[in-house]
Every structure is written in structure tokens, then in C-alpha cells.
Write a protein that holds these residues in place. Structure first.
Motif, PDB file in Angstrom:
ATOM      1  N   TYR A   1      28.548  22.120  20.130  1.00  0.00           N
ATOM      2  CA  TYR A   1      27.708  22.231  21.801  1.00  0.00           C
ATOM      3  C   TYR A   1      26.841  21.804  22.708  1.00  0.00           C
ATOM      4  CZ  TYR A   1      31.882  25.615  21.005  1.00  0.00           C
ATOM      5  OH  TYR A   1      33.054  26.231  21.260  1.00  0.00           O
ATOM      6  N   PRO A   2      25.800  21.872  22.246  1.00  0.00           N
ATOM      7  CA  PRO A   2      24.673  21.514  23.127  1.00  0.00           C
ATOM      8  C   PRO A   2      24.923  20.360  22.836  1.00  0.00           C
ATOM      9  CG  PRO A   2      23.546  23.304  21.038  1.00  0.00           C
ATOM     10  CD  PRO A   2      25.153  22.694  21.097  1.00  0.00           C
ATOM     11  N   VAL A   3      24.879  19.248  21.846  1.00  0.00           N
ATOM     12  CA  VAL A   3      25.197  17.523  22.076  1.00  0.00           C
ATOM     13  C   VAL A   3      26.295  17.805  23.395  1.00  0.00           C
ATOM     14  CG1 VAL A   3      25.641  16.156  20.757  1.00  0.00           C
ATOM     15  CG2 VAL A   3      24.529  17.559  19.725  1.00  0.00           C
ATOM     16  N   LEU A   4      27.039  17.927  23.410  1.00  0.00           N
ATOM     17  CA  LEU A   4      27.979  17.285  24.421  1.00  0.00           C
ATOM     18  C   LEU A   4      27.006  18.085  26.401  1.00  0.00           C
ATOM     19  CD1 LEU A   4      31.203  18.438  22.374  1.00  0.00           C
ATOM     20  CD2 LEU A   4      31.171  16.292  23.223  1.00  0.00           C
ATOM     21  N   VAL A   5      27.059  18.575  26.083  1.00  0.00           N
ATOM     22  CA  VAL A   5      25.960  19.467  27.284  1.00  0.00           C
ATOM     23  C   VAL A   5      25.205  18.562  27.430  1.00  0.00           C
ATOM     24  CG1 VAL A   5      24.953  21.156  27.951  1.00  0.00           C
ATOM     25  CG2 VAL A   5      26.773  21.710  26.975  1.00  0.00           C
ATOM     26  N   GLU A   6      24.376  18.031  26.421  1.00  0.00           N
ATOM     27  CA  GLU A   6      23.123  16.842  26.851  1.00  0.00           C
ATOM     28  C   GLU A   6      23.463  15.885  27.209  1.00  0.00           C
ATOM     29  OE1 GLU A   6      19.799  15.357  26.687  1.00  0.00           O
ATOM     30  OE2 GLU A   6      19.781  17.722  26.728  1.00  0.00           O
ATOM     31  N   ARG A   7      24.127  15.615  26.488  1.00  0.00           N
ATOM     32  CA  ARG A   7      25.501  14.006  27.603  1.00  0.00           C
ATOM     33  C   ARG A   7      26.094  14.082  28.866  1.00  0.00           C
ATOM     34  NH1 ARG A   7      28.726  12.959  21.232  1.00  0.00           N
ATOM     35  NH2 ARG A   7      27.026  12.362  20.263  1.00  0.00           N
ATOM     36  N   ALA A   8      26.057  15.245  29.139  1.00  0.00           N
ATOM     37  CA  ALA A   8      26.614  15.702  29.846  1.00  0.00           C
ATOM     38  C   ALA A   8      25.713  15.091  31.332  1.00  0.00           C
ATOM     39  CB  ALA A   8      28.209  17.092  30.456  1.00  0.00           C
ATOM     40  N   TRP A   9      24.732  16.243  31.225  1.00  0.00           N
ATOM     41  CA  TRP A   9      23.226  15.786  31.985  1.00  0.00           C
ATOM     42  C   TRP A   9      22.675  14.850  31.759  1.00  0.00           C
ATOM     43  CZ3 TRP A   9      21.220  19.154  35.674  1.00  0.00           C
ATOM     44  CH2 TRP A   9      21.895  20.696  35.292  1.00  0.00           C
ATOM     45  N   THR A  10      22.766  14.586  30.872  1.00  0.00           N
ATOM     46  CA  THR A  10      22.077  12.683  30.567  1.00  0.00           C
ATOM     47  C   THR A  10      23.048  11.960  31.603  1.00  0.00           C
ATOM     48  OG1 THR A  10      21.173  12.929  28.873  1.00  0.00           O
ATOM     49  CG2 THR A  10      22.005  10.660  29.448  1.00  0.00           C
TER      50      THR A  10
ATOM     51  N   TRP B   1      22.218  13.101  35.559  1.00  0.00           N
ATOM     52  CA  TRP B   1      20.494  12.788  36.150  1.00  0.00           C
ATOM     53  C   TRP B   1      21.019  10.899  36.235  1.00  0.00           C
ATOM     54  CZ3 TRP B   1      18.346  15.606  38.495  1.00  0.00           C
ATOM     55  CH2 TRP B   1      18.165  16.919  38.056  1.00  0.00           C
ATOM     56  N   ASN B   2      21.536  10.095  35.240  1.00  0.00           N
ATOM     57  CA  ASN B   2      21.623   8.935  34.789  1.00  0.00           C
ATOM     58  C   ASN B   2      22.407   8.674  37.002  1.00  0.00           C
ATOM     59  OD1 ASN B   2      22.445   7.786  31.805  1.00  0.00           O
ATOM     60  ND2 ASN B   2      19.953   8.560  32.945  1.00  0.00           N
ATOM     61  N   GLU B   3      23.620   9.022  36.358  1.00  0.00           N
ATOM     62  CA  GLU B   3      24.323   8.824  38.340  1.00  0.00           C
ATOM     63  C   GLU B   3      23.421   9.219  39.031  1.00  0.00           C
ATOM     64  OE1 GLU B   3      27.494  12.142  39.157  1.00  0.00           O
ATOM     65  OE2 GLU B   3      27.978  11.558  37.449  1.00  0.00           O
ATOM     66  N   ASN B   4      21.811   9.370  39.323  1.00  0.00           N
ATOM     67  CA  ASN B   4      20.635  10.031  40.179  1.00  0.00           C
ATOM     68  C   ASN B   4      19.727   9.150  40.301  1.00  0.00           C
ATOM     69  OD1 ASN B   4      21.944  12.054  42.129  1.00  0.00           O
ATOM     70  ND2 ASN B   4      22.445  12.840  40.340  1.00  0.00           N
ATOM     71  N   GLY B   5      19.825   8.164  39.309  1.00  0.00           N
ATOM     72  CA  GLY B   5      19.337   6.837  39.326  1.00  0.00           C
ATOM     73  C   GLY B   5      17.629   7.876  37.613  1.00  0.00           C
ATOM     74  N   PHE B   6      17.900   8.765  37.107  1.00  0.00           N
ATOM     75  CA  PHE B   6      16.898   9.093  36.194  1.00  0.00           C
ATOM     76  C   PHE B   6      17.317   8.398  34.913  1.00  0.00           C
ATOM     77  CE2 PHE B   6      16.098  11.832  39.644  1.00  0.00           C
ATOM     78  CZ  PHE B   6      15.493  11.808  40.269  1.00  0.00           C
ATOM     79  N   GLY B   7      16.281   8.218  34.060  1.00  0.00           N
ATOM     80  CA  GLY B   7      16.932   7.979  32.697  1.00  0.00           C
ATOM     81  C   GLY B   7      16.224   7.881  32.179  1.00  0.00           C
ATOM     82  N   PHE B   8      16.216   7.288  30.765  1.00  0.00           N
ATOM     83  CA  PHE B   8      14.696   6.640  29.225  1.00  0.00           C
ATOM     84  C   PHE B   8      15.836   5.669  29.269  1.00  0.00           C
ATOM     85  CE2 PHE B   8      13.870   6.439  24.880  1.00  0.00           C
ATOM     86  CZ  PHE B   8      12.619   6.702  25.285  1.00  0.00           C
ATOM     87  N   GLU B   9      14.955   4.315  29.140  1.00  0.00           N
ATOM     88  CA  GLU B   9      15.190   2.956  28.715  1.00  0.00           C
ATOM     89  C   GLU B   9      14.215   2.779  27.494  1.00  0.00           C
ATOM     90  OE1 GLU B   9      15.816   0.022  32.139  1.00  0.00           O
ATOM     91  OE2 GLU B   9      17.002   1.859  32.556  1.00  0.00           O
ATOM     92  N   GLY B  10      13.492   3.325  26.477  1.00  0.00           N
ATOM     93  CA  GLY B  10      12.743   3.254  25.600  1.00  0.00           C
ATOM     94  C   GLY B  10      11.028   3.235  26.125  1.00  0.00           C
ATOM     95  N   ASP B  11      10.744   3.297  27.001  1.00  0.00           N
ATOM     96  CA  ASP B  11       8.976   3.070  27.385  1.00  0.00           C
ATOM     97  C   ASP B  11       9.319   5.099  28.124  1.00  0.00           C
ATOM     98  OD1 ASP B  11       6.452   3.564  28.663  1.00  0.00           O
ATOM     99  OD2 ASP B  11       7.211   1.813  29.752  1.00  0.00           O
ATOM    100  N   TRP B  12       8.726   5.420  27.557  1.00  0.00           N
ATOM    101  CA  TRP B  12       8.299   7.309  28.432  1.00  0.00           C
ATOM    102  C   TRP B  12       6.669   7.057  29.131  1.00  0.00           C
ATOM    103  CZ3 TRP B  12      11.362  10.589  26.696  1.00  0.00           C
ATOM    104  CH2 TRP B  12      11.876  10.450  25.610  1.00  0.00           C
TER     105      TRP B  12
END
Length: 152
Positions: free
Chosen positions: A37-46, A49-60
Motif C-alpha cells: 500500500y505505501p509503495v503504491l501511494v508513493e508511486r501515485a505521489w511521485t 509531483w512529476n506532472e508538476n515538474g518536480f522529480g529526482f534524476e539522480g542528483d540530490w
């Protein structure tokens, strides 16, 4: 004549995002494993946020607002998910503070009508160099305000 896709249900707050439960997400009893459940929720949040231009591409350092840590996770299970297929996660923000936020979620049927699990998660925005709390960006806060359950 072509059939139109059903309209997404009107929600009083937040967003409903589709997720898929796969056969290998089920436990030995044929139920969605509690840890999935938390994994699927995390994927939905990701995705949200990606739809809104936020994300992680390997550089913190470049991740900005995506450099955050979970402080707390609470989840309760209302009804079992007993088959793979299309479901949804209803997401919203309960609180948007200076360095932290609390989001709410419901794991539900694809149309949002049936709730299988619900919960909250607290995140803290971190400075990539010091790993100390730091403020969310103005752009992140603007998107976040649109997701607040209270509407502001």
C-alpha cells in the motif's frame, strides 16, 4: 458511435490518481500485501509531483523539494484488496508548513467509491548538503496549496 471514457469523479479536495495492483503484489492469502500500500501511494505521489515538474534524476542537490525524508507514516486498512487490477489513490495535503507537510491518502477503487486503506504521511524537506530541515520552494508551496484539504 464511440464510447466516451467515464469522467473522473468530482472530489471535494485533492486528486485521484490511477494505480495498478499486479498479481505479484498479493500475499500468500491472495490479498494485497500490507507493505505494498505505501509503495503504491508513493508511486501515485511521485506521478502527481512529476506532472508538476518536480522529480529526482539522480542528483540530490538538483532535486530541490524532492530531497525530503519521511518522519511518520500511519495507515489503517478498511477492506482487503483481493485481486489484481485497476485501483486509485486519492491524495491531498492536510498541512503545508515551512519545512514539513502532512499528506493524506485513500487507497480506493478506480472510481474512488470504495476505500480499502487510508492514512497520513509526514515529510520533512532537507537541505542536500547538511541533511537539516529547510524551507519548501515557493513553486512547491504554490502547487501544494492547490492540494490542501481545507482549500487554502
Amino acid at each position: 458511435m464511440t464510447a466516451e471514457a467515464p469522467a473522473a469523479p468530482a472530489l471535494p479536495y485533492g486528486r485521484l490518481l490511477p494505480v495498478t495492483v499486479h498479481f505479484d503484489d498479493l500475499d500468500a492469502l491472495g490479498l494485497l500485501h500490507n507493505a505494498r500500500y505505501p509503495v503504491l501511494v508513493e508511486r501515485a505521489w511521485t506521478a502527481l509531483w512529476n506532472e508538476n515538474g518536480f522529480g529526482f534524476e539522480g542528483d540530490w542537490e538538483a532535486a530541490g523539494d524532492f530531497c525530503n525524508a519521511v518522519r511518520e507514516l500511519r495507515i489503517s486498512y478498511d477492506a482487503p484488496v483481493d485481486r489484481p487490477g485497476a485501483y486509485a489513490v486519492h491524495l491531498w495535503l492536510e498541512r503545508l508548513g515551512n519545512t514539513g507537510l502532512t499528506y493524506g491518502f485513500r487507497f480506493c477503487s478506480a472510481d474512488g467509491a470504495v476505500t480499502y486503506a487510508r492514512g497520513t504521511r509526514v515529510l520533512v524537506r532537507l537541505d542536500a548538503g547538511t541533511l537539516r530541515p529547510t524551507s519548501w520552494s515557493d513553486r512547491f508551496r504554490a502547487v501544494g496549496r492547490e492540494l490542501l484539504r481545507s482549500g487554502g
